[in-house]
Each structure stands twice: as structure tokens, then as C-alpha cells.
Design a protein around this motif. Structure first.
Motif, PDB file in Angstrom:
ATOM      1  N   GLU A 117       2.443  18.670  22.265  1.00  0.00           N
ATOM      2  CA  GLU A 117       1.731  19.936  22.500  1.00  0.00           C
ATOM      3  C   GLU A 117       0.210  19.790  22.401  1.00  0.00           C
ATOM      4  OE1 GLU A 117       2.998  22.907  23.411  1.00  0.00           O
ATOM      5  OE2 GLU A 117       5.017  22.042  23.524  1.00  0.00           O
ATOM      6  N   THR A 118      -0.255  18.767  21.680  1.00  0.00           N
ATOM      7  CA  THR A 118      -1.699  18.620  21.450  1.00  0.00           C
ATOM      8  C   THR A 118      -2.296  17.392  22.129  1.00  0.00           C
ATOM      9  OG1 THR A 118      -1.339  17.359  19.401  1.00  0.00           O
ATOM     10  CG2 THR A 118      -1.522  19.771  19.205  1.00  0.00           C
ATOM     11  N   SER A 119      -1.442  16.592  22.796  1.00  0.00           N
ATOM     12  CA  SER A 119      -1.885  15.341  23.429  1.00  0.00           C
ATOM     13  C   SER A 119      -2.524  14.396  22.419  1.00  0.00           C
ATOM     14  CB  SER A 119      -2.874  15.626  24.574  1.00  0.00           C
ATOM     15  OG  SER A 119      -2.271  16.417  25.568  1.00  0.00           O
ATOM     16  N   ARG A 120      -2.035  14.442  21.193  1.00  0.00           N
ATOM     17  CA  ARG A 120      -2.506  13.520  20.165  1.00  0.00           C
ATOM     18  C   ARG A 120      -1.440  12.452  19.928  1.00  0.00           C
ATOM     19  NH1 ARG A 120      -5.058  16.019  14.978  1.00  0.00           N
ATOM     20  NH2 ARG A 120      -6.191  14.048  15.072  1.00  0.00           N
ATOM     21  N   ARG A 121      -1.848  11.382  19.279  1.00  0.00           N
ATOM     22  CA  ARG A 121      -0.936  10.278  18.991  1.00  0.00           C
ATOM     23  C   ARG A 121      -0.403  10.426  17.570  1.00  0.00           C
ATOM     24  NH1 ARG A 121      -1.700   5.151  16.639  1.00  0.00           N
ATOM     25  NH2 ARG A 121      -0.153   3.604  17.290  1.00  0.00           N
ATOM     26  N   ALA A 122       0.900  10.297  17.430  1.00  0.00           N
ATOM     27  CA  ALA A 122       1.534  10.337  16.113  1.00  0.00           C
ATOM     28  C   ALA A 122       1.993   8.931  15.742  1.00  0.00           C
ATOM     29  CB  ALA A 122       2.720  11.300  16.122  1.00  0.00           C
ATOM     30  N   ALA A 123       1.618   8.474  14.559  1.00  0.00           N
ATOM     31  CA  ALA A 123       1.984   7.131  14.113  1.00  0.00           C
ATOM     32  C   ALA A 123       2.441   7.180  12.661  1.00  0.00           C
ATOM     33  CB  ALA A 123       0.811   6.176  14.250  1.00  0.00           C
ATOM     34  N   ILE A 124       3.521   6.498  12.358  1.00  0.00           N
ATOM     35  CA  ILE A 124       4.021   6.464  10.981  1.00  0.00           C
ATOM     36  C   ILE A 124       3.037   5.699  10.116  1.00  0.00           C
ATOM     37  CG2 ILE A 124       5.821   5.558   9.460  1.00  0.00           C
ATOM     38  CD1 ILE A 124       7.849   6.136  11.631  1.00  0.00           C
ATOM     39  N   ALA A 125       2.537   6.372   9.071  1.00  0.00           N
ATOM     40  CA  ALA A 125       1.616   5.738   8.124  1.00  0.00           C
ATOM     41  C   ALA A 125       2.386   5.116   6.960  1.00  0.00           C
ATOM     42  CB  ALA A 125       0.610   6.758   7.603  1.00  0.00           C
ATOM     43  N   MET A 126       3.494   5.756   6.579  1.00  0.00           N
ATOM     44  CA  MET A 126       4.291   5.209   5.484  1.00  0.00           C
ATOM     45  C   MET A 126       5.700   5.793   5.512  1.00  0.00           C
ATOM     46  SD  MET A 126       3.673   5.289   1.334  1.00  0.00           S
ATOM     47  CE  MET A 126       1.973   4.770   1.491  1.00  0.00           C
ATOM     48  N   GLU A 127       6.677   4.925   5.409  1.00  0.00           N
ATOM     49  CA  GLU A 127       8.063   5.340   5.212  1.00  0.00           C
ATOM     50  C   GLU A 127       8.320   5.356   3.714  1.00  0.00           C
ATOM     51  OE1 GLU A 127       9.466   2.117   7.740  1.00  0.00           O
ATOM     52  OE2 GLU A 127      10.470   3.630   8.985  1.00  0.00           O
ATOM     53  N   GLN A 128       8.805   6.473   3.205  1.00  0.00           N
ATOM     54  CA  GLN A 128       8.913   6.662   1.771  1.00  0.00           C
ATOM     55  C   GLN A 128      10.336   7.008   1.355  1.00  0.00           C
ATOM     56  OE1 GLN A 128       6.095   9.978   1.826  1.00  0.00           O
ATOM     57  NE2 GLN A 128       4.609   8.731   0.733  1.00  0.00           N
ATOM     58  N   LYS A 129      10.571   6.896   0.066  1.00  0.00           N
ATOM     59  CA  LYS A 129      11.823   7.378  -0.521  1.00  0.00           C
ATOM     60  C   LYS A 129      11.477   8.103  -1.811  1.00  0.00           C
ATOM     61  CE  LYS A 129      15.520   4.898   0.189  1.00  0.00           C
ATOM     62  NZ  LYS A 129      16.369   5.760   1.042  1.00  0.00           N
ATOM     63  N   ILE A 130      12.137   9.246  -2.034  1.00  0.00           N
ATOM     64  CA  ILE A 130      11.956   9.990  -3.275  1.00  0.00           C
ATOM     65  C   ILE A 130      13.085   9.606  -4.224  1.00  0.00           C
ATOM     66  CG2 ILE A 130      11.721  12.257  -4.354  1.00  0.00           C
ATOM     67  CD1 ILE A 130      10.948  13.383  -1.617  1.00  0.00           C
ATOM     68  N   TYR A 131      12.714   9.322  -5.471  1.00  0.00           N
ATOM     69  CA  TYR A 131      13.678   8.933  -6.496  1.00  0.00           C
ATOM     70  C   TYR A 131      13.683   9.949  -7.635  1.00  0.00           C
ATOM     71  CZ  TYR A 131      14.163   4.154  -4.615  1.00  0.00           C
ATOM     72  OH  TYR A 131      14.438   3.068  -3.825  1.00  0.00           O
ATOM     73  N   ILE A 132      14.833  10.031  -8.313  1.00  0.00           N
ATOM     74  CA  ILE A 132      14.959  10.871  -9.502  1.00  0.00           C
ATOM     75  C   ILE A 132      15.492  10.037 -10.657  1.00  0.00           C
ATOM     76  CG2 ILE A 132      17.323  11.623  -8.952  1.00  0.00           C
ATOM     77  CD1 ILE A 132      16.573  14.381 -10.115  1.00  0.00           C
ATOM     78  N   LEU A 133      15.068  10.373 -11.865  1.00  0.00           N
ATOM     79  CA  LEU A 133      15.518   9.685 -13.080  1.00  0.00           C
ATOM     80  C   LEU A 133      15.844  10.720 -14.146  1.00  0.00           C
ATOM     81  CD1 LEU A 133      15.493   6.832 -14.787  1.00  0.00           C
ATOM     82  CD2 LEU A 133      13.393   7.799 -15.699  1.00  0.00           C
ATOM     83  N   LYS A 134      17.014  10.584 -14.763  1.00  0.00           N
ATOM     84  CA  LYS A 134      17.381  11.470 -15.865  1.00  0.00           C
ATOM     85  C   LYS A 134      17.572  10.705 -17.168  1.00  0.00           C
ATOM     86  CE  LYS A 134      19.454  14.994 -12.900  1.00  0.00           C
ATOM     87  NZ  LYS A 134      20.668  15.792 -12.579  1.00  0.00           N
ATOM     88  N   GLU A 135      17.746   9.386 -17.063  1.00  0.00           N
ATOM     89  CA  GLU A 135      17.894   8.555 -18.254  1.00  0.00           C
ATOM     90  C   GLU A 135      17.391   7.157 -17.943  1.00  0.00           C
ATOM     91  OE1 GLU A 135      21.384   7.033 -21.379  1.00  0.00           O
ATOM     92  OE2 GLU A 135      21.863   8.426 -19.750  1.00  0.00           O
ATOM     93  N   VAL A 136      16.582   6.600 -18.816  1.00  0.00           N
ATOM     94  CA  VAL A 136      16.009   5.269 -18.600  1.00  0.00           C
ATOM     95  C   VAL A 136      17.036   4.208 -18.971  1.00  0.00           C
ATOM     96  CG1 VAL A 136      14.160   3.669 -19.246  1.00  0.00           C
ATOM     97  CG2 VAL A 136      13.682   6.129 -19.078  1.00  0.00           C
ATOM     98  N   SER A 137      17.240   3.267 -18.060  1.00  0.00           N
ATOM     99  CA  SER A 137      18.153   2.155 -18.324  1.00  0.00           C
ATOM    100  C   SER A 137      17.501   1.142 -19.261  1.00  0.00           C
ATOM    101  CB  SER A 137      18.538   1.465 -17.015  1.00  0.00           C
ATOM    102  OG  SER A 137      19.151   2.364 -16.120  1.00  0.00           O
ATOM    103  N   ALA A 138      18.325   0.394 -19.944  1.00  0.00           N
ATOM    104  CA  ALA A 138      17.809  -0.668 -20.805  1.00  0.00           C
ATOM    105  C   ALA A 138      17.329  -1.811 -19.930  1.00  0.00           C
ATOM    106  CB  ALA A 138      18.897  -1.144 -21.755  1.00  0.00           C
ATOM    107  N   ILE A 139      16.054  -2.186 -20.058  1.00  0.00           N
ATOM    108  CA  ILE A 139      15.509  -3.303 -19.302  1.00  0.00           C
ATOM    109  C   ILE A 139      14.794  -4.261 -20.251  1.00  0.00           C
ATOM    110  CG2 ILE A 139      15.180  -1.927 -17.211  1.00  0.00           C
ATOM    111  CD1 ILE A 139      12.117  -1.994 -17.897  1.00  0.00           C
ATOM    112  N   GLN A 140      14.608  -5.470 -19.783  1.00  0.00           N
ATOM    113  CA  GLN A 140      13.853  -6.458 -20.553  1.00  0.00           C
ATOM    114  C   GLN A 140      12.370  -6.152 -20.403  1.00  0.00           C
ATOM    115  OE1 GLN A 140      15.110  -9.106 -22.450  1.00  0.00           O
ATOM    116  NE2 GLN A 140      12.980  -9.297 -23.141  1.00  0.00           N
ATOM    117  N   GLN A 141      11.733  -5.777 -21.493  1.00  0.00           N
ATOM    118  CA  GLN A 141      10.313  -5.454 -21.425  1.00  0.00           C
ATOM    119  C   GLN A 141       9.478  -6.727 -21.385  1.00  0.00           C
ATOM    120  OE1 GLN A 141       9.020  -2.835 -24.532  1.00  0.00           O
ATOM    121  NE2 GLN A 141       9.514  -1.016 -23.337  1.00  0.00           N
TER     122      GLN A 141
END
Length: 281
Positions: A117-141
């Protein structure tokens, strides 16, 4: 279909919050921003609108210049025809957007129609993913300790913020602007560090909050210090700290960075939505 634009931010918040809270974690970006409208007066050039169909919200639109337009979609209501009509209404109203961000499927439809509609160019700048956390897993610090940043760290963290913004395709930021924003973040007690041998090696920030959740952002480790587990330790400890006050944490990742996506999943973050950032030129 009806595009309704709001200049009264209070009315906008009252209208959209119940809809957005139905998917609170996925809509954390819009919810976090409108939460600030309750505390401060937004700039006059902030754009707020909704698309309605059959007395239901089909889509919310929010832009805080110079940032991208943010879309939140009701997938049960939205259609391609409605998206086309929405874009044509925006064009008729003289709107201009540097880009758009939101749930991948419908954001890509919006961008395609906008480009047509605007004769402009659309380009993907970043493909993202949204994450959720309810409890932290045990990891090696990794070796080191977690701490709240203070003003003695300000010069270094200002440099880190500039590098972060350049790395993540955010609008460029001057060193002066970064210094001002970082000083405010430190005063708000929202920036946290992982320290190794009493030297900052990674940072993460408590960002926008919603009714039940809070977002982790500004996760950064200098190039020469990556691969040592510092970011994992920093994000894990910050998330654990935030879960004392919130039901869940969210964060965005760049899908082009498989390392960070793997790190967050090991901490306990689970993917909930594909998102995309698209630039117009």
C-alpha cells in the motif's frame, strides 16, 4: 471493521488491558508500556489505536517513536481482509512507521500489506521467540557472584548498553543518551551484574512489569568473556530474585543466536510465541 485511534491514554488502557491480560506473558511488551502510562504522562507523539470487529478487539496498535509499531492480535477475530482494511485506514490517516513487531504470522501479513500500500520495502530485522519462566532449573553456576549494579559501574555499563543496542538491531543510541538511561536504570535498582574476581563480566536488567509478571532484558556479556557461563548465571540468579515477587518472568530472544536460546531453556524458560521485527525502508 473499525480502526479507533485514542489520544486519551487512560481510555486506551481501560479498553485494551482486559484483552491483553488474556495472554499476559505473550503481550508483555504492550502491557509493560501501557503500565508506564499509569505512572507518567506519555509523549504526545505516542500512537495508540485498536481495531474492532463485531464489538470485539481484533488488534491493538501502540507506537512510542522512534520505536516500531507493536501489534497484539486476537487470532480468533483477525482476518486477512480485516488487516488489509486496517492498513488502508492507517495510510489514509497519514501514519508512518519505521517498522513493526508482534506475533509472527499476522505481523508478516501486516508488513506485506503495508509494503504493497505504501510502495515501501519490508525486511525482517530480527526473528524472535518469547519465553516464559515460572521456576528456575538447577544449573551449574560459573565462578563469581551476583550483585546489584551501582554508580561505580556506570561508565562500563554505558559502553555495554551502546554495544547491546547495536548488536540487537535496536535504534542506534548515542553515548550521551546511553549514559543518561543507564544512570536512571542504576538509580531504579534494575540492573544486575555477574562478578568474577570482583570485575563485572555480564549484566541483565529487570525490565517492564505486568500484573503478574516481569521481563528480563539487556542481557549482555562482552565478546571476549562469552562462552564461560557468565550470562547463564546472571540471568538465572536475576530470574530467581524476580520470582520472589512475580508469578513468572518473560524474555525475548533472537532466533539467529542459538546459544542464547539454548542457555535460557536450560535455566527453565519455555517458548510461548514466535515474534518478528520487520523494518520498512
Amino acid at each position: 471493521m473499525k480502526l479507533v485511534e485514542y489520544t486519551d491514554r487512560r481510555l486506551y488502557c481501560e479498553k485494551v488491558e482486559p484483552f491483553l491480560l488474556q495472554k499476559e506473558a505473550e503481550n508483555n511488551l504492550t502491557l509493560g508500556l501501557i503500565g508506564t502510562f499509569h505512572r507518567t504522562v506519555p509523549a504526545a507523539n505516542v500512537y495508540t489505536a485498536i481495531v474492532e470487529a463485531d464489538e470485539q478487539i481484533a488488534m491493538t496498535l501502540l507506537m512510542t517513536p522512534p520505536h516500531n509499531l507493536i501489534l497484539s492480535i486476537n487470532e480468533d477475530v483477525m482476518s486477512e481482509r480485516m488487516m488489509i482494511e486496517t492498513v488502508r485506514s492507517l495510510v489514509q490517516n497519514g501514519m508512518h512507521f519505521p517498522g513493526v513487531v508482534g506475533e509472527r504470522k499476522w505481523t508478516e501479513v501486516f508488513a506485506r500489506v503495508w509494503a504493497d500500500e505504501t510502495s515501501r520495502r519490508a525486511a525482517i530485522a530480527m526473528e524472535q521467540k518469547i519465553y516464559i519462566l515460572k521456576e528456575v532449573s538447577a544449573i551449574q553456576q560459573s565462578r563469581g557472584k551476583f550483585m546489584l549494579a551501582d554508580l561505580s559501574h556506570h561508565p562500563l555499563l554505558t559502553e555495554w548498553m551502546v554495544d547491546f543496542m547495536n548488536y540487537t538491531n535496536e535504534p542506534p543510541i548515542s553515548i550521551e543518551n546511553a549514559a543518561g538511561r543507564m544512570k536512571q536504570f542504576i538509580k531504579e535498582k534494575s540492573v544486575f551484574l555477574w562478578m568474577a574476581d570482583d570485575i563485572p563480566v555480564s549484566m541483565a536488567k529487570k525490565s517492564r512489569s505486568t500484573k503478574n509478571g516481569v521481563c528480563v532484558s539487556l542481557v549482555y556479556t562482552p565478546d571476549e568473556l562469552r562462552g564461560k557461563g557468565f550470562a547463564s548465571s546472571c540471568v538465572a540468579e536475576l530470574s530467581r530474585h524476580l520470582l520472589e515477587d512475580y508469578a513468572f518472568c518473560t524474555l525475548y530472544t533472537d532466533l539467529a543466536n542459538p546459544t542464547s536460546n539454548s542457555i535460557y531453556q536450560k535455566i527453565g524458560y519455555s517458548p510461548i510465541q514466535d515474534s518478528v521485527m520487520i523494518s520498512f525502508s
